[in-house]
Scaffold this active site. Structure first.
Site, short mmCIF file in Angstrom:
data_model
loop_
_atom_site.label_atom_id
_atom_site.label_comp_id
_atom_site.label_asym_id
_atom_site.label_seq_id
_atom_site.Cartn_x
_atom_site.Cartn_y
_atom_site.Cartn_z
N SER A 88 0.80 -1.25 0.00
CA SER A 88 0.00 0.00 0.00
C SER A 88 0.82 1.28 0.00
O SER A 88 0.27 2.35 -0.25
CB SER A 88 -0.90 0.03 1.23
N LYS A 91 0.58 3.58 -2.87
CA LYS A 91 -0.55 4.50 -3.07
C LYS A 91 -0.10 5.97 -2.98
O LYS A 91 -0.69 6.85 -3.61
CB LYS A 91 -1.64 4.23 -2.01
N TYR A 213 -2.98 -2.23 -10.36
CA TYR A 213 -2.92 -1.98 -8.91
C TYR A 213 -2.08 -3.06 -8.23
O TYR A 213 -1.25 -2.76 -7.36
CB TYR A 213 -4.35 -1.93 -8.33
N TYR A 265 -4.79 4.05 7.96
CA TYR A 265 -6.11 3.42 7.97
C TYR A 265 -6.90 3.78 9.23
O TYR A 265 -6.90 4.91 9.66
CB TYR A 265 -5.98 1.90 7.84
N VAL A 283 1.13 -3.95 3.76
CA VAL A 283 1.05 -5.28 4.38
C VAL A 283 2.28 -6.15 4.09
O VAL A 283 2.40 -7.24 4.64
CB VAL A 283 -0.24 -6.04 3.99
N1 GLU Z 1 -2.02 -5.17 -2.05
C1 GLU Z 1 -2.67 -5.07 -0.76
C2 GLU Z 1 -4.17 -5.17 -0.94
O1 GLU Z 1 -4.70 -4.62 -1.86
C3 GLU Z 1 -2.27 -3.78 -0.14
C4 GLU Z 1 -2.83 -3.59 1.25
C5 GLU Z 1 -1.89 -2.87 2.18
O2 GLU Z 1 -0.69 -2.91 2.00
O3 GLU Z 1 -2.38 -2.29 3.16
O4 GLU Z 1 -4.80 -5.82 -0.17
#
Ligand code: GLU
Length: 339
Positions: A88, A91, A213, A265, A283
């Site tokens: 993530s 992003k 993505y 988050y 993650v």
């Molecule tokens: N590729 C992960 C997903 O879409 C990223 C989530 C994250 O790193 O928080 O679930």
């Protein structure tokens, strides 16, 4: 009147330093990274993500911390150069790229700037404005990924990779094992994308959006790379090592604001209170934090807490904010005090 809380001070600089060294930020941070390694290497909490099968294989003992200062000086400790997937944290880069390419209005039609208060992969939308809550949750990030420019998947992928290269100063690649593992199990992200299409927020290229993505999430980085992205953002978008402008300064301000309020988050409010730094977790076990006026921090450690954030990563940031006085609203950092 309630008493001022006493400052936690579980460590100190070695006694034989000169007053000048004691006033140097570099000395503090250098010694501090070693102290953090000593403190948290044996911590046995959390577990690597397992909803993406390839991530479950990560070695939970890995722990690396890196700092890049605004003059381009690197400080590293532990497994700071071990490779993992950015997840993530990507992003942040894609949001900046979309802002710079399309401008605020187009981007904010797809994703607002309000914390969602929900899990990163929640199937929720801002119904009042018919958009994702923000670009740091999956719904918003999928909507932003669809803004990548290019006529083919390859061209759009290249635009993404080029953006990362501007931040990092070296080419990046997609880890094919993690990519395939995540794509095969990306049912939830596919569902979110279908809902984005049904709401008229993104184009109907569902599979292409999910593929791009998932590729951005599977880009290979190290904790040192994360520190470089963070230091670039701390430096008005200019990579402190290469001098390249990775992102326009006006867009940096937007990206940092959203990182501060939405980057962690449903832990974001607590994060601003405790750490007070624009940050983003992934993650894969990475966390980056922007140290305004100082540089960037990158941490890697795969075991995650219930929010999907690296346990050691959170500890490092919390301690650093508290003990080195890095919180944005900290009135007096330690190196400004008399030794
Ligand atoms: N590729 C992960 C997903 O879409 C990223 C989530 C994250 O790193 O928080 O679930």
């Amino acid at each position: 009147m309630a008493e001022q809380p006493t400052r936690r001070r579980a460590w100190d600089l070695p006694r034989d330093l000169t007053p000048e060294q004691r006033r140097s930020r570099r000395t503090w941070i250098e010694h501090y990274l070693v102290e953090l390694d000593r403190r948290y290497r044996s911590l046995d909490e959390g577990a690597p993500a397992d909803y993406i099968p390839a991530l479950a294989l990560a070695d939970p003992s890995l722990f690396g911390v890196a700092v890049l200062g605004q003059q381009g000086q690197h400080l590293r400790c532990g497994d700071a150069d071990v490779e993992f997937t950015i997840q993530s944290i990507s992003k942040v880069v894609l949001y900046g790229l979309a802002l710079e390419t399309w401008g605020r209005d187009v981007v904010h039609e797809r994703a607002g700037v309000e914390p969602s208060g929900d899990r990163f992969n929640a199937i929720t939308f801002d119904d009042d404005d018919n958009r994702a809550f923000n670009p740091m949750v999956n719904a918003g990030a999928l909507a932003i990924t669809d803004l990548l420019e290019g006529d083919t998947v390859d061209e759009r992928l290249q635009a993404m990779l080029d953006a990362f290269e501007r931040y990092l100063g070296h080419p990046v690649e997609v880890d094919q094992t993690v990519y395939r593992s995540e794509l095969e199990t990306a049912h939830r992200n596919r569902a979110i994308t279908h809902l984005l299409v049904s709401r008229g927020i993104v184009s109907d290229r569902v599979e292409e959006i999910v593929e791009l993505y998932t590729m951005q999430c599977s880009i290979v980085v190290t904790a040192t790379d994360l520190a470089t992205i963070a230091a670039t953002l701390a430096n008005a978008g200019v990579n402190p090592v290469t001098g390249e402008q990775a992102l326009a300064a006006w867009a940096v301000r937007d990206v940092l604001s959203v990182m501060l309020t939405c980057g962690m988050y449903d832990y974001s409010g607590e994060w601003v209170y405790r750490v007070g730094l624009p940050a983003k977790s992934g993650v894969g076990g990475g966390v980056l934090a922007v140290l305004p006026g100082i540089g960037g921090l990158g941490v890697y450690s795969p075991p995650l807490d219930k929010f999907g954030t690296s346990v050691r990563g959170v500890k490092v940031c919390e301690d650093l904010a508290e003990e080195l006085g890095m919180h944005l609203f900290e009135p007096s950092p330690p190196w400004t005090r008399e030794p």
